[in-house]
Design a protein around this motif. Structure first.
Motif, PDB file in Angstrom:
ATOM      1  N   PRO A  22       0.837  -1.204   0.000  1.00 47.01           N
ATOM      2  CA  PRO A  22       0.000   0.000   0.000  1.00 47.01           C
ATOM      3  C   PRO A  22       0.873   1.255   0.000  1.00 47.01           C
ATOM      4  O   PRO A  22       1.949   1.272   0.592  1.00 47.01           O
ATOM      5  CB  PRO A  22      -0.795  -0.114   1.308  1.00 47.01           C
ATOM      6  N   ALA A  23       0.411   2.268  -0.700  1.00 48.15           N
ATOM      7  CA  ALA A  23       1.145   3.529  -0.731  1.00 48.15           C
ATOM      8  C   ALA A  23       0.971   4.247   0.598  1.00 48.15           C
ATOM      9  O   ALA A  23      -0.115   4.234   1.171  1.00 48.15           O
ATOM     10  CB  ALA A  23       0.621   4.407  -1.861  1.00 48.15           C
ATOM     11  N   PRO A  24       2.027   4.869   1.090  1.00 52.19           N
ATOM     12  CA  PRO A  24       1.877   5.636   2.332  1.00 52.19           C
ATOM     13  C   PRO A  24       0.964   6.838   2.096  1.00 52.19           C
ATOM     14  O   PRO A  24       0.889   7.369   1.000  1.00 52.19           O
ATOM     15  CB  PRO A  24       3.300   6.074   2.668  1.00 52.19           C
ATOM     16  N   ALA A  25       0.276   7.242   3.111  1.00 53.16           N
ATOM     17  CA  ALA A  25      -0.689   8.334   2.999  1.00 53.16           C
ATOM     18  C   ALA A  25      -0.086   9.616   2.434  1.00 53.16           C
ATOM     19  O   ALA A  25      -0.702  10.246   1.579  1.00 53.16           O
ATOM     20  CB  ALA A  25      -1.343   8.585   4.350  1.00 53.16           C
ATOM     21  N   PRO A  26       1.129  10.049   2.859  1.00 55.79           N
ATOM     22  CA  PRO A  26       1.670  11.289   2.277  1.00 55.79           C
ATOM     23  C   PRO A  26       1.871  11.196   0.774  1.00 55.79           C
ATOM     24  O   PRO A  26       1.629  12.150   0.058  1.00 55.79           O
ATOM     25  CB  PRO A  26       2.998  11.474   3.007  1.00 55.79           C
ATOM     26  N   ALA A  27       2.284  10.030   0.270  1.00 52.57           N
ATOM     27  CA  ALA A  27       2.472   9.878  -1.172  1.00 52.57           C
ATOM     28  C   ALA A  27       1.134   9.985  -1.893  1.00 52.57           C
ATOM     29  O   ALA A  27       1.034  10.606  -2.947  1.00 52.57           O
ATOM     30  CB  ALA A  27       3.146   8.548  -1.484  1.00 52.57           C
ATOM     31  N   ALA A  28       0.105   9.382  -1.319  1.00 47.91           N
ATOM     32  CA  ALA A  28      -1.218   9.453  -1.931  1.00 47.91           C
ATOM     33  C   ALA A  28      -1.717  10.893  -1.947  1.00 47.91           C
ATOM     34  O   ALA A  28      -2.300  11.336  -2.941  1.00 47.91           O
ATOM     35  CB  ALA A  28      -2.182   8.551  -1.175  1.00 47.91           C
ATOM     36  N   ALA A  29      -1.490  11.620  -0.881  1.00 47.53           N
ATOM     37  CA  ALA A  29      -1.912  13.020  -0.825  1.00 47.53           C
ATOM     38  C   ALA A  29      -1.153  13.856  -1.854  1.00 47.53           C
ATOM     39  O   ALA A  29      -1.734  14.720  -2.507  1.00 47.53           O
ATOM     40  CB  ALA A  29      -1.707  13.571   0.574  1.00 47.53           C
ATOM     41  N   ALA A  30       0.131  13.590  -2.018  1.00 49.78           N
ATOM     42  CA  ALA A  30       0.933  14.330  -2.994  1.00 49.78           C
ATOM     43  C   ALA A  30       0.443  14.054  -4.405  1.00 49.78           C
ATOM     44  O   ALA A  30       0.348  14.961  -5.231  1.00 49.78           O
ATOM     45  CB  ALA A  30       2.403  13.971  -2.843  1.00 49.78           C
ATOM     46  N   MET A  31       0.124  12.801  -4.719  1.00 54.36           N
ATOM     47  CA  MET A  31      -0.369  12.463  -6.045  1.00 54.36           C
ATOM     48  C   MET A  31      -1.704  13.138  -6.311  1.00 54.36           C
ATOM     49  O   MET A  31      -1.952  13.597  -7.409  1.00 54.36           O
ATOM     50  CB  MET A  31      -0.486  10.944  -6.206  1.00 54.36           C
ATOM     51  N   SER A  32      -2.552  13.188  -5.309  1.00 50.84           N
ATOM     52  CA  SER A  32      -3.843  13.836  -5.471  1.00 50.84           C
ATOM     53  C   SER A  32      -3.651  15.304  -5.837  1.00 50.84           C
ATOM     54  O   SER A  32      -4.340  15.835  -6.702  1.00 50.84           O
ATOM     55  CB  SER A  32      -4.652  13.705  -4.187  1.00 50.84           C
ATOM     56  N   SER A  33      -2.692  15.946  -5.199  1.00 52.87           N
ATOM     57  CA  SER A  33      -2.398  17.345  -5.490  1.00 52.87           C
ATOM     58  C   SER A  33      -1.859  17.498  -6.907  1.00 52.87           C
ATOM     59  O   SER A  33      -2.243  18.414  -7.634  1.00 52.87           O
ATOM     60  CB  SER A  33      -1.390  17.882  -4.479  1.00 52.87           C
ATOM     61  N   ILE A  34      -0.977  16.600  -7.316  1.00 49.52           N
ATOM     62  CA  ILE A  34      -0.421  16.647  -8.672  1.00 49.52           C
ATOM     63  C   ILE A  34      -1.527  16.440  -9.693  1.00 49.52           C
ATOM     64  O   ILE A  34      -1.597  17.142 -10.703  1.00 49.52           O
ATOM     65  CB  ILE A  34       0.696  15.602  -8.831  1.00 49.52           C
ATOM     66  N   ASP A  35      -2.409  15.474  -9.445  1.00 51.13           N
ATOM     67  CA  ASP A  35      -3.517  15.217 -10.358  1.00 51.13           C
ATOM     68  C   ASP A  35      -4.397  16.448 -10.506  1.00 51.13           C
ATOM     69  O   ASP A  35      -4.823  16.782 -11.608  1.00 51.13           O
ATOM     70  CB  ASP A  35      -4.350  14.032  -9.871  1.00 51.13           C
ATOM     71  N   ALA A  36      -4.661  17.128  -9.403  1.00 50.83           N
ATOM     72  CA  ALA A  36      -5.477  18.345  -9.453  1.00 50.83           C
ATOM     73  C   ALA A  36      -4.756  19.434 -10.238  1.00 50.83           C
ATOM     74  O   ALA A  36      -5.384  20.167 -11.011  1.00 50.83           O
ATOM     75  CB  ALA A  36      -5.796  18.823  -8.041  1.00 50.83           C
ATOM     76  N   ASP A  37      -3.448  19.538 -10.073  1.00 52.39           N
ATOM     77  CA  ASP A  37      -2.669  20.531 -10.815  1.00 52.39           C
ATOM     78  C   ASP A  37      -2.694  20.249 -12.318  1.00 52.39           C
ATOM     79  O   ASP A  37      -2.815  21.168 -13.129  1.00 52.39           O
ATOM     80  CB  ASP A  37      -1.223  20.564 -10.328  1.00 52.39           C
ATOM     81  N   VAL A  38      -2.577  18.990 -12.685  1.00 50.54           N
ATOM     82  CA  VAL A  38      -2.612  18.622 -14.102  1.00 50.54           C
ATOM     83  C   VAL A  38      -3.982  18.952 -14.687  1.00 50.54           C
ATOM     84  O   VAL A  38      -4.077  19.522 -15.780  1.00 50.54           O
ATOM     85  CB  VAL A  38      -2.265  17.129 -14.297  1.00 50.54           C
ATOM     86  N   ALA A  39      -5.036  18.616 -13.973  1.00 54.55           N
ATOM     87  CA  ALA A  39      -6.383  18.925 -14.451  1.00 54.55           C
ATOM     88  C   ALA A  39      -6.567  20.434 -14.612  1.00 54.55           C
ATOM     89  O   ALA A  39      -7.142  20.888 -15.613  1.00 54.55           O
ATOM     90  CB  ALA A  39      -7.425  18.353 -13.491  1.00 54.55           C
ATOM     91  N   ALA A  40      -6.064  21.209 -13.668  1.00 58.45           N
ATOM     92  CA  ALA A  40      -6.179  22.669 -13.757  1.00 58.45           C
ATOM     93  C   ALA A  40      -5.404  23.207 -14.956  1.00 58.45           C
ATOM     94  O   ALA A  40      -5.871  24.114 -15.651  1.00 58.45           O
ATOM     95  CB  ALA A  40      -5.679  23.311 -12.463  1.00 58.45           C
ATOM     96  N   THR A  41      -4.245  22.632 -15.222  1.00 60.22           N
ATOM     97  CA  THR A  41      -3.442  23.056 -16.377  1.00 60.22           C
ATOM     98  C   THR A  41      -4.177  22.773 -17.682  1.00 60.22           C
ATOM     99  O   THR A  41      -4.233  23.622 -18.578  1.00 60.22           O
ATOM    100  CB  THR A  41      -2.075  22.343 -16.369  1.00 60.22           C
ATOM    101  N   PHE A  42      -4.772  21.580 -17.791  1.00 66.99           N
ATOM    102  CA  PHE A  42      -5.540  21.257 -18.991  1.00 66.99           C
ATOM    103  C   PHE A  42      -6.766  22.155 -19.120  1.00 66.99           C
ATOM    104  O   PHE A  42      -7.138  22.552 -20.227  1.00 66.99           O
ATOM    105  CB  PHE A  42      -5.961  19.786 -18.990  1.00 66.99           C
ATOM    106  N   THR A  43      -7.390  22.504 -18.013  1.00 61.29           N
ATOM    107  CA  THR A  43      -8.544  23.396 -18.041  1.00 61.29           C
ATOM    108  C   THR A  43      -8.138  24.750 -18.607  1.00 61.29           C
ATOM    109  O   THR A  43      -8.805  25.297 -19.487  1.00 61.29           O
ATOM    110  CB  THR A  43      -9.144  23.559 -16.628  1.00 61.29           C
ATOM    111  N   ARG A  44      -7.030  25.283 -18.113  1.00 63.21           N
ATOM    112  CA  ARG A  44      -6.554  26.587 -18.608  1.00 63.21           C
ATOM    113  C   ARG A  44      -6.161  26.498 -20.084  1.00 63.21           C
ATOM    114  O   ARG A  44      -6.456  27.403 -20.869  1.00 63.21           O
ATOM    115  CB  ARG A  44      -5.377  27.075 -17.774  1.00 63.21           C
TER     116      ARG A  44
END
Length: 63
Positions: free
Chosen positions: A4-26
């Motif tokens: 299982p992925a450690p919680a901090p890594a999962a939280a970091a990926m979630s943030s990266i995913d949100a950043d990528v989605a925001a970049t594509f939106t812009r």
């Protein structure tokens, strides 16, 4: 059995995913959202396109 992925890594990926989605939106001017899906869902979608299950499972595990 995968580790299982450690919680901090999962939280970091979630943030990266949100950043990528925001970049594509812009870039596109269209709303883009990240949707987390399970490995099994990815595998099933890939096998539905005709990929062998073992290869689809390998690809799904790369996410």
């Amino acid at each position: 059995m995968p580790f299982p992925a450690p919680a901090p890594a999962a939280a970091a990926m979630s943030s990266i995913d949100a950043d990528v989605a925001a970049t594509f939106t812009r870039a596109t001017g269209r709303t883009v959202r990240h949707r987390a899906v399970t490995r099994e869902a990815v595998r099933d979608r890939l096998t539905a396109t005709g990929l062998p299950e073992a290869f689809a499972d390998l690809l799904a595990g790369m996410d």
